[in-house]
Motif scaffolding. Structure first.
Motif, PDB file in Angstrom:
ATOM      1  N   ALA A  96      11.649   5.888 -38.079  1.00  0.00           N
ATOM      2  CA  ALA A  96      12.863   6.597 -37.654  1.00  0.00           C
ATOM      3  C   ALA A  96      13.976   6.402 -38.678  1.00  0.00           C
ATOM      4  N   ASP A 131       4.478  15.647 -32.119  1.00  0.00           N
ATOM      5  CA  ASP A 131       5.329  14.459 -31.972  1.00  0.00           C
ATOM      6  C   ASP A 131       5.154  13.496 -33.137  1.00  0.00           C
ATOM      7  N   SER A 142      11.733   9.766 -35.058  1.00  0.00           N
ATOM      8  CA  SER A 142      12.392  10.059 -33.781  1.00  0.00           C
ATOM      9  C   SER A 142      13.859  10.351 -34.047  1.00  0.00           C
ATOM     10  N   ARG A 182      10.546  20.509 -26.035  1.00  0.00           N
ATOM     11  CA  ARG A 182      10.779  19.087 -25.773  1.00  0.00           C
ATOM     12  C   ARG A 182       9.457  18.348 -25.621  1.00  0.00           C
ATOM     13  N   GLY A 237       7.711  15.376 -28.077  1.00  0.00           N
ATOM     14  CA  GLY A 237       7.459  14.068 -27.496  1.00  0.00           C
ATOM     15  C   GLY A 237       8.579  13.087 -27.778  1.00  0.00           C
ATOM     16  N   ASP A 238       8.213  11.873 -28.219  1.00  0.00           N
ATOM     17  CA  ASP A 238       9.224  10.842 -28.440  1.00  0.00           C
ATOM     18  C   ASP A 238      10.035  11.070 -29.707  1.00  0.00           C
ATOM     19  N   ARG A 239       9.718  12.104 -30.457  1.00  0.00           N
ATOM     20  CA  ARG A 239      10.572  12.458 -31.592  1.00  0.00           C
ATOM     21  C   ARG A 239      11.937  12.960 -31.106  1.00  0.00           C
ATOM     22  N   ARG A 284      15.069  13.845 -27.948  1.00  0.00           N
ATOM     23  CA  ARG A 284      15.755  13.724 -26.662  1.00  0.00           C
ATOM     24  C   ARG A 284      16.386  15.093 -26.387  1.00  0.00           C
ATOM     25  N   ALA A 321      19.167   7.176 -25.294  1.00  0.00           N
ATOM     26  CA  ALA A 321      17.875   6.508 -25.114  1.00  0.00           C
ATOM     27  C   ALA A 321      16.925   7.348 -24.286  1.00  0.00           C
ATOM     28  N   ARG A 322      17.477   8.238 -23.491  1.00  0.00           N
ATOM     29  CA  ARG A 322      16.649   9.122 -22.663  1.00  0.00           C
ATOM     30  C   ARG A 322      17.362  10.468 -22.556  1.00  0.00           C
ATOM     31  N   ASP A 323      16.701  11.454 -21.989  1.00  0.00           N
ATOM     32  CA  ASP A 323      17.290  12.773 -21.830  1.00  0.00           C
ATOM     33  C   ASP A 323      18.539  12.697 -20.935  1.00  0.00           C
TER      34      ASP A 323
END
Length: 503
Positions: A22, A426, A430, A452, A456-458, A460, A495-497
């Motif tokens: 990242a 993904d 990130s 989205r 993936g985790d790439r 938010r 950290a999250r959506d």
């Protein structure tokens, strides 16, 4: 017919397989060159810009065919407004326009003009005309003026649901563009736009690039981040396209069906507000049947409309006006006034009179759009399949009357795609932030969720409880704007959506 140009197919596959660390925590200045401004481009005053404009323009030459880098070249026109505070400069923020066929070259009036000072302080904001657009070795199909009417460009079926005229138009446009567009039009694709973006990055002397992509620019930005993940810094994708590699542009057209349904209640509430001078009905529930009944009436008995293209207000002109007006609340009054005229409660507004320059711009935009949509992926060719889909869709979603699944010129495009569409995955850093309105008529929330999921985790995602097309610095939602600005300025990504309520 000349064969389509070759392109590198292995590059996208290899790049997509690279997983890198990242990059979002890099310190200020680490994303760009050790010596900012060390590019070798010849920056000059932009054409048509005042001498005191902060914007400068240059040209980047790139291969017509990236598999033949020593062969023919095309020009990519770029513009730049340098970072307002060189001490804080992080690097370049590239504005990737929508469309396909849009431009971000005019930064002063366009995307850069919406950015907050904290972002302007830290980035050279760079815009460009994508391959084939405007000042970038432009393409033109030479279409008749009648084929430039938006109610014909978008494939609205006839009043009875027939698609015979749509089939004839699609075939004629495909044949005309194939005949007149030349090798540049056949080289246009999203994968080549990503390669052109990386050529611009290299010409600017930047090791990594931050991106703000809007609408179709979200797909182009996601493809760039897939093909060149190690060259990305902070990626913001605004109003997001479904990246389904089996459908690509065909899926975007179909998205209007859901998007218009999601967005129409906003218009209905506005059009029934008691203090609205353009009020159409007493309650929101009355607006939908009023619109559908009026469109059907205009199908049967169009109103003459001198100077318009076509020269009448018919049902499909009204439907096309609805589609375009739902992009922004600011366009609601124009739709309401056209409806009032159709209902006999007001005179028809003066028809817009495009200049020759406007018509040339439409010719150019349509050519690039056809090239992108048709060169990216093969479309179905069976007329009966389109007719069947239109019949079902008209019944399910009468507001869009079968348009989202109807035939386009790509059904008759004589050139096979030079390479498969890039599959967004993904794999990579990130460092992607998506921002999306819940009720977007053109790039619906359902499609954004698919981008989205692909990233993936790439990624938010910031979802805003708002309607219209365009989120960041467009809707006035402070919550959504603050998340994006903080990411661009500090690199802090949620950290999250995140969900941002209305207001």
């Amino acid at each position: 017919m000349p064969k389509p140009t070759r392109t590198i197919t292995a590059a996208a596959t290899a790049a997509a397989a690279i997983a890198v660390t990242a990059l979002t925590a890099l310190p200020a200045g680490a994303a760009g060159t050790a010596k900012p401004g060390s590019d070798r481009l010849a920056w000059t005053t932009c054409p048509d810009a005042p001498a005191d404009s902060p914007q400068r323009c240059a040209d980047v030459t790139v291969p017509l065919d990236y598999a033949d880098p020593g062969g023919a070249r095309v020009t990519i026109a770029v513009s730049r407004i340098t970072a307002a505070d060189p001490r804080l400069r992080r690097g370049v923020l590239l504005a990737v326009p929508g469309g396909p066929g849009g431009s971000s070259l005019d930064l002063v009036k366009g995307m850069a003009g919406r950015l907050p000072q904290s972002v302007r302080d830290r980035y050279d904001v760079v815009g460009f005309d994508p391959r084939g657009v405007g000042r970038s070795t432009p393409v033109d199909c030479g279409l008749d003026t009648a084929d430039l009417a938006m109610s014909k460009v978008r494939p609205w079926p006839a009043a009875d649901g027939s698609i015979e005229e749509n089939l004839a138009t699609a075939r004629r446009v495909a044949e005309t563009c194939a005949r007149n567009g030349g090798p540049v039009l056949r080289s246009i694709s999203t994968a080549n736009e990503a390669r052109d973006i990386d050529s611009v990055r290299h010409a600017l002397g930047e090791r990594r690039l931050s991106v703000w992509g809007v609408s179709y620019g979200t797909y182009a930005g996601a493809v760039y981040a897939t093909m060149f993940p190690q060259r990305t810094d902070r990626i913001v994708l605004d109003s997001n396209d479904d990246p389904d590699p089996a459908r690509v542009g065909r899926g975007w057209l179909e998205g209007y069906g859901q998007g218009i349904e999601d967005r129409f209640p906003d218009f209905a509430r506005w059009a029934s507000a008691p203090d609205n001078p353009d009020r159409l009905a007493n309650t929101p529930e009355e607006v939908r049947p009023l619109f559908l009944d009026l469109a059907a009436r205009l199908d049967r008995a169009p109103l003459p409309w001198e100077g318009a293209n076509p020269a009448e207000l018919n049902g499909n002109v009204l439907r096309e006006t609805l589609l375009e007006s739902l992009y922004s609340d600011a366009r609601f009054p124009g739709l309401a006034r056209l409806m009032l005229a159709g209902l006999g409660r007001a005179p028809l507004p003066a028809a817009p009179k495009p200049s020759e320059r406007d018509l040339r711009a439409v010719q150019n935009t349509l050519a690039v759009s056809v090239g992108t949509l048709c060169n990216d992926v093969r479309w179905p060719t069976d007329p009966a399949g389109y007719a069947k889909a239109v019949t079902a869709d008209r019944a399910a979603r009468p507001l869009t009357a079968g348009l989202p699944v109807n035939v386009m010129p790509c059904a008759f495009w004589p050139f096979a795609p030079a390479e498969p569409p890039v599959r967004v995955t993904d794999r990579g850093p990130s460092n992607v932030l998506l921002t999306q309105n819940l009720r977007d008529p053109a790039t619906p929330y359902t499609g954004a969720l698919k981008l989205r999921a692909a990233l993936g985790d790439r990624a938010r995602m910031v979802t805003v409880d708002s309607g219209g097309h365009g989120v960041y610095r467009s809707t006035g939602n402070a919550c959504g704007d603050e998340v994006v600005t903080d990411y661009l300025v500090s690199g802090r990504r949620p950290a999250r959506d995140v969900f941002c309520p209305a207001g």
